[in-house]
Design a protein around this motif. Structure first.
Motif, PDB file in Angstrom:
ATOM      1  N   LYS A  51      15.998  11.635   4.950  1.00  9.17           N
ATOM      2  CA  LYS A  51      15.786  11.183   6.164  1.00  9.17           C
ATOM      3  C   LYS A  51      16.329  12.248   7.424  1.00  9.17           C
ATOM      4  O   LYS A  51      15.407  13.132   8.408  1.00  9.17           O
ATOM      5  CB  LYS A  51      15.561  10.293   6.504  1.00  9.17           C
ATOM      6  N   ASP A 309      12.532   9.756  -9.512  1.00 11.70           N
ATOM      7  CA  ASP A 309      11.557   9.243  -8.541  1.00 11.70           C
ATOM      8  C   ASP A 309       9.822  10.513  -8.363  1.00 11.70           C
ATOM      9  O   ASP A 309      10.162  11.789  -8.086  1.00 11.70           O
ATOM     10  CB  ASP A 309      11.845   9.563  -6.962  1.00 11.70           C
ATOM     11  N   ALA A 311       7.887  11.328  -6.558  1.00  9.37           N
ATOM     12  CA  ALA A 311       6.896  11.520  -5.607  1.00  9.37           C
ATOM     13  C   ALA A 311       7.390  13.028  -5.079  1.00  9.37           C
ATOM     14  O   ALA A 311       7.377  13.637  -3.844  1.00  9.37           O
ATOM     15  CB  ALA A 311       6.911  10.258  -4.970  1.00  9.37           C
ATOM     16  N   LEU A 312       9.383  12.209  -5.104  1.00  8.11           N
ATOM     17  CA  LEU A 312      10.196  13.022  -4.121  1.00  8.11           C
ATOM     18  C   LEU A 312       9.837  14.762  -4.956  1.00  8.11           C
ATOM     19  O   LEU A 312      10.490  15.757  -4.384  1.00  8.11           O
ATOM     20  CB  LEU A 312      11.318  12.754  -4.155  1.00  8.11           C
ATOM     21  N   THR A 388       4.834  14.238   5.753  1.00  8.04           N
ATOM     22  CA  THR A 388       4.178  12.765   4.762  1.00  8.04           C
ATOM     23  C   THR A 388       5.554  12.072   3.871  1.00  8.04           C
ATOM     24  O   THR A 388       5.418  10.539   3.687  1.00  8.04           O
ATOM     25  CB  THR A 388       3.715  13.196   3.312  1.00  8.04           C
ATOM     26  N   TRP A 389       6.707  12.952   4.917  1.00 11.88           N
ATOM     27  CA  TRP A 389       8.252  11.787   4.101  1.00 11.88           C
ATOM     28  C   TRP A 389       8.165  11.139   5.543  1.00 11.88           C
ATOM     29  O   TRP A 389       9.067   9.845   5.729  1.00 11.88           O
ATOM     30  CB  TRP A 389       8.448  12.790   3.418  1.00 11.88           C
ATOM     31  N   ASN A 394       3.653   6.837   9.200  1.00  7.42           N
ATOM     32  CA  ASN A 394       3.134   6.340   7.389  1.00  7.42           C
ATOM     33  C   ASN A 394       4.111   6.812   7.177  1.00  7.42           C
ATOM     34  O   ASN A 394       2.854   7.206   5.680  1.00  7.42           O
ATOM     35  CB  ASN A 394       1.294   6.303   7.431  1.00  7.42           C
ATOM     36  N   GLY A 395       4.425   7.287   6.992  1.00 11.20           N
ATOM     37  CA  GLY A 395       5.556   8.423   5.797  1.00 11.20           C
ATOM     38  C   GLY A 395       6.567   7.370   5.148  1.00 11.20           C
ATOM     39  O   GLY A 395       6.681   6.529   4.994  1.00 11.20           O
ATOM     40  N   GLN A 396       6.025   8.265   3.617  1.00  7.26           N
ATOM     41  CA  GLN A 396       7.306   7.473   2.731  1.00  7.26           C
ATOM     42  C   GLN A 396       8.457   6.936   2.877  1.00  7.26           C
ATOM     43  O   GLN A 396       9.201   5.914   2.656  1.00  7.26           O
ATOM     44  CB  GLN A 396       7.571   8.648   1.474  1.00  7.26           C
ATOM     45  N   LYS A 399       7.877   3.236   4.783  1.00  5.76           N
ATOM     46  CA  LYS A 399       7.651   1.795   3.716  1.00  5.76           C
ATOM     47  C   LYS A 399       8.819   2.149   3.268  1.00  5.76           C
ATOM     48  O   LYS A 399       9.497   1.215   2.958  1.00  5.76           O
ATOM     49  CB  LYS A 399       6.975   3.082   2.900  1.00  5.76           C
ATOM     50  N   ARG A 400       9.675   3.232   2.883  1.00  4.97           N
ATOM     51  CA  ARG A 400      10.616   3.010   1.571  1.00  4.97           C
ATOM     52  C   ARG A 400      11.228   2.535   2.290  1.00  4.97           C
ATOM     53  O   ARG A 400      12.517   1.261   2.100  1.00  4.97           O
ATOM     54  CB  ARG A 400      11.229   4.538   1.008  1.00  4.97           C
TER      55      ARG A 400
END
Length: 458
Positions: A51, A309, A311-312, A388-389, A394-396, A399-400
């Motif tokens: 982040k 991962d 997605a990353l 998007t992250w 609503n970013g990844q 959520k994670r």
């Protein structure tokens, strides 16, 4: 812990034995829980680092906009000592001539204040050639309650008057034992000149005639040389050329050659801006690479926290594709400006290529890279991919991090339950082996008695 009894059997220590058995009772569950807790802490820390890296990169992209762009222009005079100039990236290249006839000055007057200035009344501060009066009430200015006002009290009244508006500043100077009130305009130019009027004082004659220390003056500059277009204003900072600011500090002497102002691309500053962009991208790329690395077990290199991962990895590849792919409508690619990606995805800057392309198309650099708010630009596409992250809604990442937080709470609850199971087992074993210890003690006592009773010595 065990020892041998007098009868040759094993003697158990209740505390250590209960601890060992209770530990063995929960060991399977505890090992699993410890592993899961460690993994979740590693994931949480990695998400925090990710982040920070993503937000830092977005901040560098967000800085591109407004007055901050890749392309930097410079404006400079042919002779130093007469002023300074600056230009935004939107300034058109060109040369201009100026002759500085005079620079603007702020007025400053001093006043001899009679010791017997009476209480009450008001002081008028006039502003400009066509005076706009500011009336300052002096009814509460007698700070020392002496019954009269002196220069210090007048200065304080002027400086703290609510209706002064910051246009006048007063101070006190003492020369050869004589105290004088000095009143200065805070802005330059004739329209901002300051003068005092004592006609409303309780003792009007107590305010002496002004001694002019600095005369108010406007700045006068001629565009095109001494015979060019006259420009006169109260400030020494001129904005007569679009996106160019000039501040003059010294007047020229009659017969001096006109100053030449040159506006053009600042190659060094532009290169520094592009290098900063390259460095910011490479820094993020390094973080993503380390987190998705599969490691090298044979050489003791551990895999990254997000090695598997997908997605990353998608994000990492999307950023690289944005760097390497042409932006529709930009008319050029980053490679045209010397920004290329190596096989490992790290960016490098060829300054010679950058300078040669800037000479042909300086405005194209900002069109290509743009800003985070420009959709059809490199910066805009990179920002969209990272968002998007990093998006807090609503970013990844959000959520994670929420999932990791919930898992942490669940693991803590499970650990508390397991601790209770351990404590219950420990207490149960402690009671059992304490009773066993008592029984062994009794048996040892009986054995010793029989041994003494039937021994040959008796």
């Amino acid at each position: 812990m065990t020892t041998t009894t007098a009868s040759g059997g094993l003697k158990y220590d209740p505390t250590s034995t209960a601890t060992s058995l209770a530990t063995a009772y929960v060991s399977g569950q505890q090992d699993l829980l410890t592993t899961q807790t460690k993994q979740n802490k590693t994931t949480t820390a990695a998400l925090g680092s990710l982040k920070s890296a993503l937000l830092a990169f977005q901040a560098s992209l967000s800085a591109l906009g407004g007055s901050k762009t890749m392309l930097s222009n410079a404006a400079s005079f042919s002779s130093s000592g007469y002023g300074s100039a600056s230009a935004t990236s939107a300034a058109a290249p060109g040369t201009y001539s100026f002759f500085v006839d005079s620079v603007a000055q702020a007025s400053q007057d001093s006043y001899d204040i009679s010791p017997g200035l009476g209480l009450g009344g008001s002081l008028i501060v006039n502003v400009g050639q066509n005076p706009i009066p500011i009336v300052i009430d002096l009814s509460g200015a007698d700070a020392d309650s002496s019954g009269s006002l002196d220069a210090k009290e007048l200065a304080a009244a002027i400086n703290t008057a609510p209706n002064n508006g910051g246009v006048a500043r007063a101070s006190v100077v003492t020369i050869n034992g004589a105290t004088q009130l000095v009143v200065s305009a805070t802005q330059t130019g004739l329209e901002n000149a300051i003068s005092l009027d004592g006609s409303l004082l309780a003792n009007p004659v107590a305010l002496g005639a002004p001694n002019n220390l600095v005369a108010a003056k406007d700045a006068v500059v001629y565009l095109g040389g001494i015979n060019g277009v006259k420009i006169e204003q109260a400030s020494n900072t001129f904005a007569v050329i679009d996106d160019v600011s000039m501040t003059f500090t010294k007047a020229q002497a009659p017969g001096d050659a006109a100053l030449t102002l040159t506006v053009g691309t600042d190659s060094a500053a532009t290169t520094a801006n592009v290098q900063a962009f390259v460095d910011a991208y490479n820094k993020l790329k390094t973080v993503l690479d380390s987190m998705t690395s599969v490691g090298d077990p044979q050489n003791g290199v551990a895999a990254g926290p997000f090695a598997n991962d997908g997605a990353l990895n998608v994000l990492r590849n999307r950023l690289l594709d944005t760097i390497r792919t042409a932006v529709p409508g930009a008319g050029a690619t980053l490679a045209n400006y010397g920004i290329t990606a190596a096989r490992n995805g790290q960016l490098t800057l060829n300054t010679s290529r950058l300078q040669s392309t800037l000479a042909l198309n300086p405005a194209g650099l900002d069109t290509l890279i743009g800003s985070s708010g420009t959709a059809a630009s490199v910066a805009g596409l990179l920002h969209k991919a990272v968002d998007t992250w990093s998006n807090s809604a609503n970013g990844q990442l959000s959520k994670r991090q929420l999932t990791a937080s919930k898992l942490s709470t669940s693991l803590e609850t499970r650990q508390a339950k397991l601790d209770n199971q351990f404590n219950s087992a420990y207490k149960r074993y402690l009671v059992q082996f304490t009773e066993l210890q008592k029984l062994q003690t009794q048996m040892d006592s009986t054995s010793s008695m029989f041994t003494a009773l039937f021994s040959g010595d008796k």
